[in-house]
Design an enzyme around this catalytic site. Structure first.
Site, mmCIF file in Angstrom:
data_model
loop_
_atom_site.group_PDB
_atom_site.id
_atom_site.type_symbol
_atom_site.label_atom_id
_atom_site.label_comp_id
_atom_site.label_asym_id
_atom_site.label_seq_id
_atom_site.Cartn_x
_atom_site.Cartn_y
_atom_site.Cartn_z
ATOM 1 N N GLY A 96 8.544 -4.366 12.057
ATOM 2 C CA GLY A 96 9.940 -4.316 11.394
ATOM 3 C C GLY A 96 10.445 -3.051 11.029
ATOM 4 N N ASP A 317 3.228 -4.823 -0.429
ATOM 5 C CA ASP A 317 2.114 -4.743 0.665
ATOM 6 C C ASP A 317 1.163 -4.606 -0.413
ATOM 7 O OD1 ASP A 317 3.948 -4.944 2.598
ATOM 8 O OD2 ASP A 317 3.948 -3.017 3.144
ATOM 9 N N GLU A 345 4.686 -10.233 8.350
ATOM 10 C CA GLU A 345 4.068 -10.572 9.661
ATOM 11 C C GLU A 345 3.600 -12.061 9.763
ATOM 12 O OE1 GLU A 345 3.982 -7.878 8.095
ATOM 13 O OE2 GLU A 345 3.357 -5.984 9.240
ATOM 14 N N ARG A 390 -2.708 -6.579 7.424
ATOM 15 C CA ARG A 390 -3.085 -6.677 6.035
ATOM 16 C C ARG A 390 -4.047 -7.831 5.466
ATOM 17 N NH1 ARG A 390 -1.054 -2.204 4.748
ATOM 18 N NH2 ARG A 390 0.900 -1.757 5.404
#
Ligand SMILES: Nc1ncnc2c1ncn2[C@@H]1O[C@H](COP(=O)(O)OP(=O)(O)OP(=O)(O)O)[C@@H](O)[C@H]1O
Ligand SMILES: Nc1ccn([C@H]2C[C@H](O)[C@@H](COP(=O)(O)O)O2)c(=O)n1
Length: 648
Positions: A96, A317, A345, A390
């Site tokens: 992104g 995040d 994601e 992540r």
């Protein structure tokens, strides 16, 4: 790509972790350097998939750059002129931070471009950005679905608007991308954010980096003004900060594993919003210290983490890490204002809820929130990662719950942190295992049990599990060749170890599993891979803090290949036959030493020669021959090795 990575239960975390460069800063700086006048020397640039996509794209667009050191690059800026290559097809993976800013910049240049990504990138919305760019004359077509990549970008039409409106409630990257492209217009313009702006710190990061490259925007009442004069100029050298989102895993490890764990590369002066993750940890009771370029975290003074109810919009995040930390808090925790997770994601809210439930948590999932109630005790699980770096990194922390955690497709960390697993291993220490293997009657059981008692660790008599399956099979009249039935039996076995007693479906079978019939049957059923596989998780479940002494035939080779200390305990066949003989006589049973020796040799042969997990000395095992030493001496010898290795 490996299919999975098994993380052993973690005992503690301590040390320091040097962070890789920030992804957000790396990709922004690369683009700004490409647009700027002059050469920019970039240090500590992140090496990862997303940054590789940006570098490839710039190269394809004719922007010259060279790698000058391990993490050092020089980018030769184009001084605000259109990029040299006017027609290109770019593949931007799932990045992104490359896709959105390149869309904005290329839409205001004079070329024909096609931008694509991986299938997930094509599910991530971009309509709000395209809408805003169209107000500036951009001509962008959706190649598949309205509002989503892939895109075709054509030379813009001339327009003279003074104000552009953009929505900021889906992704702040749209606003960041638009702002970075403004100087290409060469005239004053105002950007107005309509409605809520989420993840504000990322916009602040964009503004700070634009300022480093000579373009200062004025922000007033949710409006951003570009004066039409300032042009990007290289600041000469730029050092990329460590990644603050990546810092969250190690800070959390410090909190869950005692600590202190220090991350180096971000600190008090960081531009990144995710450094505020440290404040969230403090709210839970953790001890946190911060310097200019480092942050350190340890467990709360009283060892207890408070449950939380936090608005996490400013650290989207790093907030994922808190979702896993919630498994260790006292009571239900609520993560609020995390709606942006849905378009990352993967749909991170759904993915997080699914995987937390596998570990035994109760999870309530809303459009932009999660409520996580930890279970009494975590259960081992195989965690799907959804091609989301992540997910893999934050679920590695579940290993602090005294369980094995299987991370599926662990290489997805390459998106932002290719060395994650190495750094994780350098900070997180597993629950230690002393694996003692050896032939029948070498004294493994006696020695291992005493050593475990001395260390205050758990003890696993793995042979007992094979004996239990054998006893259950004999009682049901199952053939020792029936691998499938035996494996089912092994999987469903209702076993409880209670002190020195062993219960099978509630019945005390401590003595019953030690008969010679059961011994012979156990050795026969142990040749089946299916049975061994069925017993693997049961054996690994014994690995709990503070440590485990495990004995058997394949402790060091198969069950605990990462054991800190492996011992091969042996004795001559004569000595072992004598010991067994004495054991039986002491129990008032009759025995023939000749017969015992033959049986013992037959079992040894079967255990050594079987195709799967045969009894053998691991290359990294220490050999201890007990033929001429007593139990205490054997225990003392191994205890010394434990101490020498710093395990106790
Ligand atoms: N130096 C020694 N080390 C260990 N055990 C000894 C020693 N000397 C005598 N023994 C005795 O040998 C006997 C056999 O030991 P143990 O049952 O622990 O062996 P093992 O290797 O676990 O056997 P199995 O694999 O058949 O369960 C025990 O009665 C133990 O007390
Ligand atoms: N890790 C293990 C433990 C035991 N076995 C098999 C082989 C033995 O003959 C049998 C009984 O074990 P013991 O109680 O004598 O240690 O179980 C194995 O294959 N792997």
């Amino acid at each position: 790509m490996s299919a999975f990575l098994d993380l052993p239960p973690a005992r503690c975390a301590q040390g320091s972790a040097r962070l890789p460069g920030s992804k957000s800063i790396s990709n922004r700086v690369l683009l700004l350097a490409a647009l700027a006048e002059g050469d920019t020397h970039i240090h500590d640039l992140l090496h990862s998939d997303d940054v590789a996509r940006m570098l490839e794209a710039l190269e394809a667009l004719g922007v010259r750059w060279e790698r000058t050191g391990a993490h050092d690059y020089v980018v030769h800026g184009t001084a605000g002129a259109p990029f040299p290559v006017r027609e290109a097809e770019l593949f931007l993976g799932n990045a992104g931070t490359a896709f959105r800013p390149l869309t904005a910049v290329l839409a205001l240049m004079d070329g024909e471009y096609r931008l694509r990504g991986v299938p997930r990138m094509h599910e991530r919305p971009i309509g709000d950005l395209v809408e805003a760019l169209r107000q500036l004359g951009a001509r962008i077509d959706y190649l598949e679905n309205e509002g989503y990549p892939p895109l075709a970008i054509h030379p813009p039409a001339p327009v003279s608007v003074e104000t552009v409106r953009i929505r900021g409630n889906v992704s702040s990257q749209f606003l960041s991308a638009l702002l970075m492209a403004l100087p290409l217009l060469g005239r004053p313009i105002t950007v107005e954010v309509v409605g809520e702006l989420i993840s504000r710190p990322y916009v602040a990061l964009t503004l700070a980096l634009m300022a480093r490259f000579g373009v200062e925007l004025v922000e007033r009442d949710g409006r951003f003004h570009y004066d039409g004069q300032a042009r990007y100029r290289s600041p000469g050298e730029v050092y990329v900060e460590g990644d603050a989102s990546s810092a969250s895993y190690f800070l959390a490890a410090g909190v869950l594993g005692g600590g202190p764990v220090r991350v180096e590369g971000v600190g008090r002066t960081s531009l990144q919003g995710d450094v505020r993750f440290a404040e969230a940890l403090e709210a839970l009771g953790a001890r946190v210290a911060m310097g200019e370029n480092w942050i350190e975290a340890s467990a709360p003074e009283n060892g207890r983490l408070r449950a939380f109810d936090l608005d996490l919009n400013h650290i989207p995040d790093a907030a994922m890490t808190l979702a896993v930390v919630a498994l260790f808090c006292e009571g239900p925790s609520r993560l609020r204002h995390i709606g942006s997770w849905r378009v990352k994601e993967t749909d991170r809210i759904a993915a997080m809820a699914t995987e937390l439930r596998k570990l035994g948590a109760t999870v309530e999932e809303g459009p932009d929130f999660l409520v996580i109630t930890p279970p009494e005790r975590l259960q081992p699980a195989a965690i799907a990662t959804y091609d989301d770096h992540r997910m893999a990194m934050c679920f590695s922390l579940a290993a602090f719950g005294d369980i094995y955690v299987r991370i599926l497709e662990p290489e997805c960390v390459n998106k932002t942190f290719p060395e994650y697993w190495q750094v994780y291993r350098s900070v997180v220490r597993p629950v230690p295992v002393v694996a003692i293997d050896g032939p029948t009657a070498s004294g493994k059981g006696t020695v291992a049990a005493r050593l475990a008692e001395r260390l205050g660790w758990h003890y696993l008599d793995s042979g007992a599990l094979y004996r239990l399956v054998a006893l259950a099979a004999l009682r049901r009249g199952l053939a020792t060749e029936d691998a499938a039935m035996l494996a089912r039996l092994a999987r469903d076995l209702d076993v409880r170890f209670s002190g020195d007693r062993i219960l099978l479906a509630g019945e005390d079978v401590t003595e019953a599993i030690r008969t010679e019939d059961v011994s012979a049957a156990a050795s026969r059923i142990a040749v089946h891979g299916t049975v061994r596989e069925a017993l693997l998780a049961r054996q690994r479940a014994f690995r709990r803090r503070p440590g485990l002494v495990a004995e058997g035939r394949d402790m060091g080779s198969v069950v605990f290949p990462d054991a800190e200390l492996k011992v091969f305990l042996t004795a001559s066949v004569e000595v072992r036959a004598e010991r067994r003989f004495k054991q039986l006589i002491d129990k008032g049973m009759s025995a023939s030493i000749e017969r015992l020796r033959e049986e013992l040799e037959a079992r040894d042969r079967r255990d050594r020669e079987r195709a799967i997990a045969p009894l053998q000395q691991c290359p990294d095992a220490l050999r201890l021959d007990t033929s001429h030493i007593g139990v205490e001496e054997a225990v003392e010898a191994i205890f010394d090795w434990v101490r020498t290795r710093g395990l106790a």
